[in-house]
Design an enzyme around this catalytic site. Structure first.
Site, PDB file in Angstrom:
ATOM      1  N   HIS A 280      -1.103  90.439  12.779  1.00  0.00           N
ATOM      2  CA  HIS A 280      -1.678  91.881  13.081  1.00  0.00           C
ATOM      3  C   HIS A 280      -2.931  92.026  13.853  1.00  0.00           C
ATOM      4  O   HIS A 280      -3.988  91.755  13.449  1.00  0.00           O
ATOM      5  CB  HIS A 280      -1.735  92.625  11.879  1.00  0.00           C
ATOM      6  CG  HIS A 280      -1.321  94.087  12.143  1.00  0.00           C
ATOM      7  ND1 HIS A 280      -0.441  94.769  12.197  1.00  0.00           N
ATOM      8  CD2 HIS A 280      -2.331  95.095  12.731  1.00  0.00           C
ATOM      9  CE1 HIS A 280      -0.339  95.930  12.278  1.00  0.00           C
ATOM     10  NE2 HIS A 280      -1.669  96.227  12.738  1.00  0.00           N
TER      11      HIS A 280
ATOM     12  N   HIS B 160      10.786  93.120  14.429  1.00  0.00           N
ATOM     13  CA  HIS B 160      10.753  93.955  13.110  1.00  0.00           C
ATOM     14  C   HIS B 160      11.535  95.150  13.463  1.00  0.00           C
ATOM     15  O   HIS B 160      10.729  95.918  13.857  1.00  0.00           O
ATOM     16  CB  HIS B 160       9.121  94.269  13.020  1.00  0.00           C
ATOM     17  CG  HIS B 160       8.877  94.978  11.964  1.00  0.00           C
ATOM     18  ND1 HIS B 160       7.789  94.855  11.082  1.00  0.00           N
ATOM     19  CD2 HIS B 160       9.500  96.009  11.128  1.00  0.00           C
ATOM     20  CE1 HIS B 160       7.713  95.415  10.158  1.00  0.00           C
ATOM     21  NE2 HIS B 160       8.845  96.154   9.905  1.00  0.00           N
TER      22      HIS B 160
ATOM     23  N   GLU C 138      11.267  90.558  10.552  1.00  0.00           N
ATOM     24  CA  GLU C 138      10.296  90.959   9.524  1.00  0.00           C
ATOM     25  C   GLU C 138      10.971  92.657   9.366  1.00  0.00           C
ATOM     26  O   GLU C 138      11.467  93.328   9.986  1.00  0.00           O
ATOM     27  CB  GLU C 138       8.956  91.592  10.166  1.00  0.00           C
ATOM     28  CG  GLU C 138       8.226  90.385  10.876  1.00  0.00           C
ATOM     29  CD  GLU C 138       7.041  90.697  11.428  1.00  0.00           C
ATOM     30  OE1 GLU C 138       5.910  89.839  11.282  1.00  0.00           O
ATOM     31  OE2 GLU C 138       6.671  91.991  11.702  1.00  0.00           O
TER      32      GLU C 138
END
Length: 251
Positions: free
Chosen positions: A194, A43, A73
């Site tokens: 997450h 990410h 991401e």
């Protein structure tokens, strides 16, 4: 079948803190793949405080060599999209985080953000990149992700992790079960991520039809304590047990 994608941003953060290529992000990714991870997640943020845009191309070569997937991401800024469309990873997960955000903490508003997301998803589809949208579990418009052109949604699992083991946990898990059902009914694949970890993942995977979990922060912390081989073996055992216990999907 659920797959594990290891998010290696924290390894990149350690690397950047000393200004040298140590730890080597690609070497760590390769070790994860050798130990059984199904893919790697990265990410990069605009300030490149951990993952860098240059890491995308290098990690694509690592995952390709192992026949595994790279998931990139990020917020679909012009620079981010340019990197993704040139590299063409297997999957791109769009996340609505601002440049100064500490970590991702909410999903897309699929009504407000529809006009911005639709052309981005079309560009990803035209490039042969599977798309996923980061989504809150209670988003009432979750199914609209398919109409916008997304292939999958990634459910933001912080509410599950935060309440795990408390009296609220069954109700929160039930909300995720409903969200998975709405997504699959709409023809969307379902990813999740997450704050999933070795303690809570087995409970989460009692949900059906989870195609991929992306785990980074907890996995790296657990590896400091237990060692990377033991941690990845633990995740593999949880996923295998969930797969064996799952009834055949009727969807």
């Amino acid at each position: 079948m659920t797959k594990l994608s290891v998010n290696i941003n924290k390894i990149a953060l350690l690397r950047n803190s000393r200004g040298r290529n140590y730890p080597d992000v690609c070497a760590f990714a390769e070790r994860c793949l050798q130990l059984g991870a199904d893919g790697i997640t990265l990410h990069p943020r605009p300030d490149q405080r951990h993952a860098r845009y240059s890491d995308v191309t290098e990690l694509l070569a690592v995952t390709a060599a192992h026949g595994r997937e790279l998931n990139v991401e990020g917020n679909p800024t012009a620079e981010f999209l340019d990197v993704v469309l040139r590299a063409r990873p297997a999957q791109c997960t769009l996340v609505p985080d601002s440049p100064d955000q500490l970590t991702s903490d909410h999903g897309w508003d699929l009504v407000r953000d529809a006009a911005a997301l639709r052309p981005v998803l079309a560009r990803l589809r035209d490039a042969g990149i599977r798309s996923s949208l980061f989504i809150d579990v209670e988003n009432p418009h979750l199914a609209q992700a398919r109409e916008l052109g997304a292939d999958r949604v990634e459910l933001y699992t912080e509410p599950f992790a935060e309440t795990f083991g408390s009296e609220r946990s069954p109700a929160v898990l039930a909300a995720f079960r409903r969200a998975v059902g709405r997504a699959t009914d709409a023809g969307l694949g379902v990813n999740a991520g997450h704050d999933l970890n070795l303690d809570n993942l087995a409970d989460f995977l009692t949900l059906p039809d989870i195609l991929e979990v992306s785990i980074g922060h907890a996995l790296i912390v657990e590896s400091i304590d237990m060692g990377l081989p033991a941690v990845l073996a633990g995740y593999a055992a949880i996923i295998a047990a969930a797969r064996a216990a799952a009834p055949a999907s009727g969807r």
